[in-house]
Every structure is written in C-alpha cells, then in structure tokens.
Design an enzyme around this catalytic site. Structure first.
Site, PDB file in Angstrom:
ATOM      1  N   LYS A  66       0.868  -1.193   0.000  1.00 51.04           N
ATOM      2  CA  LYS A  66       0.000   0.000   0.000  1.00 51.04           C
ATOM      3  C   LYS A  66       0.892   1.225   0.000  1.00 51.04           C
ATOM      4  CE  LYS A  66      -3.349   2.414   2.934  1.00 51.04           C
ATOM      5  NZ  LYS A  66      -4.397   2.245   3.936  1.00 51.04           N
TER       6      LYS A  66
HETATM    7  C1  5RP Z   1      -1.566   4.751   7.696  1.00 57.08           C
HETATM    8  C2  5RP Z   1      -2.605   3.808   7.225  1.00 57.08           C
HETATM    9  C3  5RP Z   1      -3.965   4.127   7.611  1.00 57.08           C
HETATM   10  O1  5RP Z   1      -4.333   4.347   8.846  1.00 57.08           O
HETATM   11  C4  5RP Z   1      -4.992   4.142   6.596  1.00 57.08           C
HETATM   12  O2  5RP Z   1      -5.165   2.855   6.135  1.00 57.08           O
HETATM   13  C5  5RP Z   1      -4.832   5.180   5.528  1.00 57.08           C
HETATM   14  O3  5RP Z   1      -5.944   5.267   4.651  1.00 57.08           O
HETATM   15  P1  5RP Z   1      -6.405   6.683   4.075  1.00 57.08           P
HETATM   16  O4  5RP Z   1      -5.153   7.481   3.802  1.00 57.08           O
HETATM   17  O5  5RP Z   1      -7.128   6.383   2.773  1.00 57.08           O
HETATM   18  O6  5RP Z   1      -7.303   7.345   5.069  1.00 57.08           O
HETATM   19  O7  5RP Z   1      -2.327   2.827   6.556  1.00 57.08           O
HETATM   20  O8  5RP Z   1      -0.315   4.406   7.242  1.00 57.08           O
END
Ligand code: 5RP
Length: 260
Positions: free
Chosen positions: A172
C-alpha cells in the site's frame, strides 16, 4: 506461492477484474477516535457490502464487525505508537496465531523507510512474512511516510521495492507524479491510500489516475468514511476500480447516489 496464500489473496484482489476496493478503517491504532470513526460499527456496517476487504485492528474487528460478515479481513498487526510520539517506532502488535484465529486473509504492517526506526520496521516486515507464509497468510506492507517525507516517485519506488524484496505480497503506497515508475519497479501489486480528506471529485480523480497507471486498486479510508455521503462515495470508487468508469462519470454517479 502456495494454494492457501493465493486463495486468500484472490479473495482480496478480485480475479474477475484483477482489482480491489479495500476499505481502510485502521486509523484509530495511532490516531485514536478519528473523525468519522468515533463509533466504528456505525461507520463500517453500511459500507461492508461494498468493500472487497476491510483493513483494521483486532480491537475494532472483535467489537465492531459482525462475525457473520462475509468480508476478507486485512488485519493491521503493527503499532505501539501514537500521533503524539515517534510514529516510526512501531512493533508487531498481533501474532500470526491471533490472525489465524480471527480468520484474516492478510496481515498489514507499516514500514518507515528513511525514518529513525527504518531498520526495525523493515526487519519486522521480514519476520512477519516468514511467519505468515508458514500458514498461507498474505502480507500487505504499508509504506508509511514520516511528517517531513516527500511523497515523490523516487522515495516511494525505494520504499515499495524494498517492501517487495523483503517478501510483502502486496504493497500500500501513495499516488504521486510519475506513479508508473513506482508500479514498474515494484514486482508485487500496489494499492493506493486515499490520504487526507479531499473533495470527492479529487479523490475520485486520484483513484482513477492510480488504476490507469497500474495500481490494482485502492485501500481507501478517510476519503470514503469522512465523505458527506460515504455509501455513495464507496460505490463511485467501485465504479472506477471495477467498471473502468472515468473520474467525471464516477463523480456524476456519486452525485446521483448521494441525492437518492
Ligand atoms: C496509515 C494507514 C492508515 O491508517 C490508513 O489505512 C490510511 O488510509 P487513508 O489514507 O485512505 O485514510 O495505513 O499508514
């Protein structure tokens, strides 16, 4: 990759489209009661039917998701810090045994490349991959960025590639200019975070640009659950990721769904 691991991954990245809309609701692990997630169950329940997977901690899973829910779980297993401390100082918070007990399809851990605890977080990733692979559980590496880090293609390519080299099965990361470089130099699938809440039109453009440039989808949180119409928003994101709608078409769809 063994059968169990492939099976778990294909529950998240849908074979019909090769794409995924993951719903991230793990923010409380370092942010506490984030806006829109004050009462997680209330936020999560209506969105569940539209999420290809749910990314969250064991605490929110156990208290706020009905066990009958037919949604693959991406269990966040790193943490131990808060927004008030040194964010990169994370460790592994949840064992693989617990992930198995909770029927997780994947576990997620943040790596903080270029930050004070870079080494520990990268070694935690390696350890997690070794343990998770024993049971066919997939590992999602999250390329977290410190407060002062530049989210450009050079930095994100470095972080994503290292995560893949250490064995992450998917990564991610953030969308950036020249995102193709990040995709092309990372040998495992990439999903993007939505980042801070932006107007719906912009968030849809972000999703559209990311999949057009090779991301297999999104792992989006705030831009869905902090939207003025979260249900309409997740449906609009799906229309881009799974149906190939353009961002402007998806925005029209969002407005229509919102007014229903
Ligand atoms: C931080 C994370 C998160 O808490 C989250 O998953 C981020 O998602 P978004 O930016 O779409 O709110 O992975 O590193």
């Amino acid at each position: 990759m063994d059968w169990g691991l492939k099976n778990r991954l294909s529950r998240i990245i849908k074979p019909e489209t090769g794409r995924t809309v993951m719903l991230a609701v793990d923010h409380g692990y370092f942010l506490g009661p984030t806006s829109g997630l004050e009462v997680p169950r209330r936020t999560i329940e209506p969105l569940l039917p539209y999420a290809d997977s749910l990314m969250l901690t064991r605490g929110v899973l156990r208290t706020s998701v009905p066990p009958e829910a037919d949604v693959p779980i991406v269990l966040r297993v790193s943490g131990g810090t808060s927004i008030l401390g040194e964010l990169s100082n994370e460790g592994i918070t949840t064992s693989i045994k617990e992930a198995l007990r909770l029927n997780a399809a994947a576990v997620a851990l943040s790596v903080f490349v270029g930050s004070p605890h870079e080494k520990e977080t990268l070694l935690s990733l390696s350890q997690l991959v070794s343990e998770a692979e024993e049971y066919g559980i997939a590992v999602l590496a999250v390329t977290a960025v410190g407060k002062d880090m530049v989210r450009d293609a050079r930095y994100l390519s470095l972080a994503c590639r290292i995560a893949a080299e250490l064995g992450a099965h998917f990564v991610k990361t953030y969308y950036c200019e020249e995102f193709e470089t990040v995709v092309n130099t990372c040998p495992v699938p990439l999903v993007i975070a939505g980042g801070k809440k932006t107007p719906e039109k912009e968030a849809l453009e972000l999703a559209s640009n990311a999949v057009a440039r090779g991301a297999v989808g999104v792992d989006m949180g705030r831009n869905i659950f902090q939207s003025e119409a979260p249900l309409a928003m997740i449906k609009a994101v799906r229309s881009i990721v799974h149906q190939g709608k353009r961002a402007d078409e998806a925005y029209e769809f969002f407005l229509k769904e919102k007014s229903r």
